[in-house]
Design an enzyme around this catalytic site. Structure first.
Site, PDB file in Angstrom:
ATOM      1  N   LEU A  36       0.957  -1.040  -0.035  1.00 48.32           N
ATOM      2  CA  LEU A  36      -0.032   0.160   0.097  1.00 48.32           C
ATOM      3  C   LEU A  36       0.882   1.321  -0.076  1.00 48.32           C
ATOM      4  CD1 LEU A  36      -2.709  -0.997   2.643  1.00 48.32           C
ATOM      5  CD2 LEU A  36      -2.981  -1.189   0.069  1.00 48.32           C
ATOM      6  N   ASP A  37       0.491   2.099  -0.777  1.00 49.93           N
ATOM      7  CA  ASP A  37       1.200   3.432  -0.724  1.00 49.93           C
ATOM      8  C   ASP A  37       1.359   4.163   0.529  1.00 49.93           C
ATOM      9  OD1 ASP A  37       1.486   3.156  -3.468  1.00 49.93           O
ATOM     10  OD2 ASP A  37      -0.247   4.659  -3.887  1.00 49.93           O
ATOM     11  N   MET A  38       2.305   4.845   0.908  1.00 49.82           N
ATOM     12  CA  MET A  38       2.391   5.542   2.170  1.00 49.82           C
ATOM     13  C   MET A  38       1.193   5.970   3.071  1.00 49.82           C
ATOM     14  SD  MET A  38       5.150   8.443   3.351  1.00 49.82           S
ATOM     15  CE  MET A  38       4.926   9.302   4.914  1.00 49.82           C
TER      16      MET A  38
ATOM     17  N   THR B 147      -2.085   5.541   1.711  1.00 52.03           N
ATOM     18  CA  THR B 147      -3.217   4.654   1.639  1.00 52.03           C
ATOM     19  C   THR B 147      -3.521   3.783   2.734  1.00 52.03           C
ATOM     20  OG1 THR B 147      -3.052   4.644  -0.934  1.00 52.03           O
ATOM     21  CG2 THR B 147      -4.268   2.946   0.102  1.00 52.03           C
TER      22      THR B 147
ATOM     23  N   ARG C 110      -4.887   5.064  -8.731  1.00 51.05           N
ATOM     24  CA  ARG C 110      -4.680   6.705  -8.665  1.00 51.05           C
ATOM     25  C   ARG C 110      -4.512   7.260 -10.187  1.00 51.05           C
ATOM     26  NH1 ARG C 110       0.114   7.477  -4.402  1.00 51.05           N
ATOM     27  NH2 ARG C 110      -0.234   9.630  -5.117  1.00 51.05           N
TER      28      ARG C 110
END
Length: 302
Positions: free
Chosen positions: A133-135, A137, A236
């Site tokens: 997961l992105d930072m 998210t 995104r």
């Protein structure tokens, strides 16, 4: 991970090499089988034996698991388990924290928090992140406690037999109730974190996202998204490409007055077959507080 696997040789397995039976039963990777071999971790009727030993009906077999550990510095970072057993750990990741150490974020990561969590819960396993997961998210992050669990779930994700769903709040009002986005994604500039829709001939990778509208607001839309592939920044990029970037997404949208701390994206659902028991797991988390607050603001404008 269980510290050992045990079984009794059946009539159908009689005469086969033990390593073949073990491979068929548990689908261990070649790497794990090698560790079992050189660690002398295969036991038949109480005695250590090589993998080529032929089985007899009724033999009592024990396969010991090699001990593995991670060595990140432990930090008191909150870890929120939503499901845990001997093979898997599902956590509800918070925003503003990276998953594992990188050059830009060498510490204060989920990996550091997991080391602290293991100390608190008297566990020891090598941390294997099965998804990313992105930072900024939030939501479901999966950790395999052993190489077998990691490999089995990776196979399921590659075969698209898992179900991965997200909530997002996007800019603008989406008119269609459902949208299927099937566009390749790549990185146009090497070294730049930004991705975009890119033809396969130019280095793009096949990427598919299903979009379902849950609620329309005056200037935004709440959507339910299913990932059929797992490209970096996939949601995104796809949503920005169709003209509906995520609110708060500084990389693909720019500043957002109503939601300015992070992209409004939460991984809320994951479904898979358990790698050992083969039962179907359906893991779900609640909408985080900041996105709930955003939705309340949007509802007040209607």
């Amino acid at each position: 991970m269980p510290d050992k696997y045990q079984f009794t040789v059946s009539p159908e397995e009689t005469g086969q090499q033990l390593k073949k039976i073990i491979k068929q039963k548990y689908h261990f990777s070649s790497r794990l089988m090698t560790k079992i071999k050189f660690g002398n971790l295969l036991i038949c009727n109480g005695e250590t034996v090589p993998g080529w030993t032929k089985a007899n009906e009724g033999d009592k077999i024990t396969v010991l698991m090699p001990e593995e550990q991670s060595h990140f510095p432990a930090e008191d970072i909150p870890i929120y388990p939503v499901y845990e057993d001997a093979d898997l750990l599902f956590i509800d990741k918070q925003a503003e924290i990276t998953v594992h150490p990188t050059k830009g974020h060498p510490d204060h990561t989920i990996a550091n928090g997991l080391m602290h969590y293991m100390n608190k819960t008297d566990q020891s396993f090598k941390i294997r992140f099965i998804n990313r997961l992105d930072m900024d998210t939030t939501g479901i992050l999966i950790i395999g406690k052993n190489s077998y669990a990691q490999a089995e779930l990776n196979k399921q994700m590659a075969a698209n037999t898992t179900v991965k769903k997200y909530y997002a709040v996007v800019d603008g009002v989406i008119e269609e109730d459902e949208i299927e986005i099937n566009l390749p994604i790549g990185r146009p500039i090497e070294g730049n974190i930004a991705r975009r829709v890119l033809p396969v001939s130019d280095g793009g990778y096949p990427s598919r996202t299903s979009v379902k509208v849950l609620q329309r607001y005056k200037t935004a839309t709440l959507v339910d998204l299913r990932l059929h592939t797992g490209r970096t920044h996939q949601i995104r990029v796809h949503m920005a490409h169709i003209g509906h970037p995520l609110l708060g997404d500084w990389l693909y949208k720019g500043p957002c007055d109503i939601f300015d701390k992070r992209q409004a994206l939460h991984s809320y659902y994951f479904e898979c077959d358990h790698p050992v028991t083969k039962t179907r797991l359906k893991i779900k988390t609640n909408m985080p507080a900041d996105i709930k607050e955003l939705i309340s603001k949007l509802e007040s404008e209607l």
